[in-house]
Design a protein around this motif. Structure first.
Motif, PDB file in Angstrom:
ATOM      1  N   LEU A 141       6.064   4.880   1.813  1.00 33.88           N
ATOM      2  CA  LEU A 141       5.907   6.271   1.382  1.00 33.88           C
ATOM      3  C   LEU A 141       7.056   6.581   0.433  1.00 33.88           C
ATOM      4  O   LEU A 141       8.204   6.254   0.725  1.00 33.88           O
ATOM      5  CB  LEU A 141       5.977   7.212   2.582  1.00 33.88           C
TER       6      LEU A 141
ATOM      7  N   ARG B 260       0.873  -1.169   0.000  1.00 33.17           N
ATOM      8  CA  ARG B 260       0.000   0.000   0.000  1.00 33.17           C
ATOM      9  C   ARG B 260       0.912   1.222   0.000  1.00 33.17           C
ATOM     10  O   ARG B 260       1.612   1.482   0.974  1.00 33.17           O
ATOM     11  CB  ARG B 260      -0.871  -0.033   1.252  1.00 33.17           C
ATOM     12  N   THR B 261       0.893   1.948  -1.101  1.00 30.08           N
ATOM     13  CA  THR B 261       1.942   2.926  -1.360  1.00 30.08           C
ATOM     14  C   THR B 261       1.378   4.329  -1.530  1.00 30.08           C
ATOM     15  O   THR B 261       0.350   4.517  -2.180  1.00 30.08           O
ATOM     16  CB  THR B 261       2.694   2.531  -2.659  1.00 30.08           C
ATOM     17  N   LEU B 262       2.075   5.284  -0.923  1.00 26.79           N
ATOM     18  CA  LEU B 262       1.691   6.686  -1.097  1.00 26.79           C
ATOM     19  C   LEU B 262       2.852   7.465  -1.716  1.00 26.79           C
ATOM     20  O   LEU B 262       3.960   7.479  -1.178  1.00 26.79           O
ATOM     21  CB  LEU B 262       1.307   7.319   0.248  1.00 26.79           C
TER      22      LEU B 262
ATOM     23  N   TRP C 283       0.111   2.876   5.652  1.00 23.84           N
ATOM     24  CA  TRP C 283       0.908   2.872   4.421  1.00 23.84           C
ATOM     25  C   TRP C 283       2.091   1.927   4.595  1.00 23.84           C
ATOM     26  O   TRP C 283       2.832   2.029   5.549  1.00 23.84           O
ATOM     27  CB  TRP C 283       1.429   4.276   4.100  1.00 23.84           C
TER      28      TRP C 283
END
Lengths: 328, 365
Positions: free
Chosen positions: A155, A53-55, A152
């Motif tokens: 990041l 899960r990437t921001l 997350w």
């Protein structure tokens, strides 16, 4: 070793995404125009494809990432890009308001202080404040938790160009020395602890296979000091395809061709000569980089200069999911 | 009168190299030229073939007789601390006052380390060069777009920083009475600031600011001069045909127009060499391979020669689309200079001279 086609004989190397395993934050930094936004976006896509899960985060009101991903500037809102991938375009003003409102719990107080006739301009002139406030927001995001763990997994920070990028990374330590207590100091310490911890934060350097960008990549690496151990890879962007192999054939071929009186041949030899020299220049610059920067290096192929679309980025992301190092 | 030429634009478009090439060109035109880079990296030195450049103008050896009134070229890199220190020394009322400022902890960090002061001091250094009256032209290489915008607002921000009302309030709390008075007048503001940065920091900063108050009278007219110099400068927007650079260039153009700064034209760097014919060529059938090449290598070369037409033709079409877009954005009268990609590394004086031939001279309009 060939730059255009990665070495396939060597035993499989870990991919960049493998190397980043367990890290919370990746800072992508390099000279302006070396494709930081493209690399950040492709890295984000690769991480999301790996199930993280990437921001993606860009700072300073920049819109390169939003543009690369075909998104409208989100103005300080987390926007979905595709499965598992989100984007946040930050700016110092909103980050400061966010920070102060969290600290003081009262938006009215923010207005009173930061839109105050006297204090507003003063805060405006405290150098480095925008950097540390935006990094503070990155820290906040790294701490966000849901029931099952961190919100997350990864990041990815598209940092400002070298020079200013380095300044940004050192801003927490500087602010810690200037302030001795209070929320700004605490914020600076937290941020410093996050970005200087090799277990949590990795640095990816982007460069072009050209003489001056390579110089700057090496200066950046040198300037990182202890941060050097956090460098996970150097991305060599826009590697030109060779017109033919081996390039060494060109000297005698050109001599033979220049003897011809064919009208168009002269021009074609000129164009090919430009092409050959471009690739030779790139290879020399890359060799110099590899000799002086003892880190994995990944080549990304030349993209003719047009606006990249998501499909292009997907293809570039493939380079981060497979072990495709430049080193023999 | 010194003419100020500002090269601005996105990162990585070759601003520093073109600034140097422009300076070389003007010097070869017979002008006395200084080129100043404020980039913390040493690209200007690289492109001039030097290992280091310092805060003081360094003479670059050209084939001109400087002493005989022919052109000369000097280059320097902004040293933020040295420039700020000079500003303090020049402006402080006594040398003891100057020493106190130079020793202040907040001053030392502000002057040397944190982002933002680069922009303030670039303006100051530019002004020093203009004021020296030693040059016909000063070429200024600016940092990449986002920071260059700060740089353009630096005189205004500095002016606000030095606004007396601000200083009066913040300079007070060096004493207990001062702090009490400040709290009476701005109680809420001070207590909020106190909670954010801590009172010891406020005192340090306040002390620094009160020192700066002594400088206000000396500096305010300088800020005005810098603003005037920028109003009569020529702003060249450096870009390349690459879409990302181009979008940033258009944003920058908008900024220049919003600030009513004089845009003088585009310098479009790294334009591809282009085929002169649209039709793909037909190679003569009888081309003899050189004796030292094996047939496979020769075939590969011939194949590449044919493809080079298509390869560069495609690049030229991308270039043309970019140039058309730049022209549209700046209006029909916009000036535009195209600079070809050099096949070889551009980091020596000869290469800069070759690049300079494609750039505008001082009399060009």
């Amino acid at each position: 070793m060939s730059l255009a086609t990665p070495d396939t004989d060597a035993k499989p190397e870990p991919s960049l995404i493998d190397r980043l395993e367990g890290r919370r934050l990746v800072v992508v930094t390099g000279k302006g125009g070396t494709g930081k936004s493209t690399v950040s976006a492709a890295l984000g896509i690769a991480a999301a494809r790996r199930g993280l899960r990437t921001l993606l985060i860009e700072t300073g009101g920049a819109q390169g990432l939003a543009r690369a991903l075909g998104r409208k500037h989100g103005r300080y809102r987390v926007l979905p890009v595709r499965d598992g991938l989100h984007l946040l375009s930050m700016n110092p003003q909103d980050a400061l308001e966010d920070f102060v409102v969290r600290q003081l719990k009262l938006r009215a107080l923010y207005r009173l202080v930061f839109r105050n006739r006297v204090i507003g301009p003063f805060m405006d002139t405290v150098p480095g404040l925008p950097d540390i406030i935006q990094l503070g927001k990155v820290w906040d995001l790294a701490q966000e938790h849901s029931d099952t763990g961190p919100h997350w997994d990864l990041l990815i920070l598209d940092a400002p160009a070298t020079g200013h990028g380095l300044t940004m990374l050192s801003s927490p330590a500087n602010l810690m020395e200037v302030t001795r207590s209070g929320p700004f100091h605490a914020n600076a310490r937290r941020v410093h602890d996050l970005i200087s911890d090799p277990a949590q934060t990795a640095i990816v350097i982007t460069t072009l296979p050209e003489p001056l960008p390579v110089n700057e990549a090496l200066q950046l690496y040198e300037g990182l000091g202890e941060g050097q151990q956090q460098v996970a890879a150097c991305i060599v962007n826009q590697v030109h395809p060779a017109p033919f192999e081996p390039l060494g054939a060109w000297d005698s071929a050109r001599q033979a061709l220049e003897g011809s009186t064919h009208p168009q041949l002269h021009e074609l030899v000129g164009l090919t000569d430009h092409w050959v020299k471009t690739v030779q220049r790139q290879r020399q610059a890359t060799q110099r980089l590899l000799a002086a920067l003892p880190k994995p290096a990944i080549a990304l192929p030349y993209q003719p200069h047009r606006q990249l679309v998501l499909q292009d980025l997907d293809r570039l992301a493939g380079h981060f999911l497979q072990g495709q190092g430049l080193r023999p | 009168m010194t003419r100020v030429l500002v090269c601005c634009g996105a990162g990585g478009v070759g601003k520093t190299t073109l600034s140097a090439a422009l300076a070389v060109r003007l010097a070869l035109e017979g002008r006395r030229v200084a080129v100043l880079t404020i980039d913390p990296a040493r690209r200007l030195a690289d492109s001039l073939g030097l290992h280091t450049l310092g805060d003081q103008p360094q003479r670059i050896r050209l084939d001109t007789d400087c002493e005989a009134g022919e052109g000369c070229l000097h280059a320097l890199v902004l040293d933020v601390k040295a420039t700020f220190d000079r500003l303090v020394r020049r402006s402080a009322t006594t040398s003891a006052a100057a020493d106190r400022i130079l020793d202040n902890r907040y001053y030392r960090f502000t002057a040397t380390r944190l982002t933002g002061t680069h922009e303030y001091m670039a303006m100051e250094r530019l002004h020093e060069l203009v004021e020296s009256e030693l040059y016909d032209a000063v070429v200024l290489d600016t940092p990449p777009t986002r920071h260059a915008l700060d740089f353009l607002t630096a005189p205004d921000r500095l002016a606000r920083f030095l606004d007396r009302r601000v200083l009066k309030v913040l300079a007070l709390p060096r004493t207990v009475q001062g702090m009490q008075r400040l709290q009476q007048n701005n109680g809420m503001v001070v207590s909020v600031l106190d909670r954010l940065v801590g009172s010891s920091t406020i005192r340090e900063i306040a002390e620094f600011v009160s020192f700066l108050e002594e400088l206000t009278d000396a500096v305010a007219p300088r800020v005005q001069s810098v603003r005037d110099e920028l109003q009569s400068a020529r702003f060249y927007l450096v870009t390349t045909p690459v879409p990302a650079a181009q979008l940033e260039a258009l944003e920058f153009l908008q900024e220049l127009q919003d600030r009513q700064l004089p845009f003088h034209g585009y310098l479009v760097n790294r334009c591809s060499p282009r085929p002169t014919t649209v039709e793909p060529p037909t190679l003569p059938t009888q081309l003899e391979a050189p004796a030292d090449l094996d047939p496979a290598a020769w075939r590969a070369v011939l194949d590449a020669i044919t493809r080079s037409h298509e390869h560069y033709g495609r690049l030229a079409r991308y270039d043309d689309a970019s140039l058309a877009q730049l022209r549209r954005a700046a209006g029909p009268d916009a000036r535009l200079w195209t600079i070809p990609t050099l096949a070889e590394d551009a980091s020596d004086l000869d290469a800069l001279e070759r690049l300079g031939r494609h750039l505008p001279g001082l009399d060009s309009d």
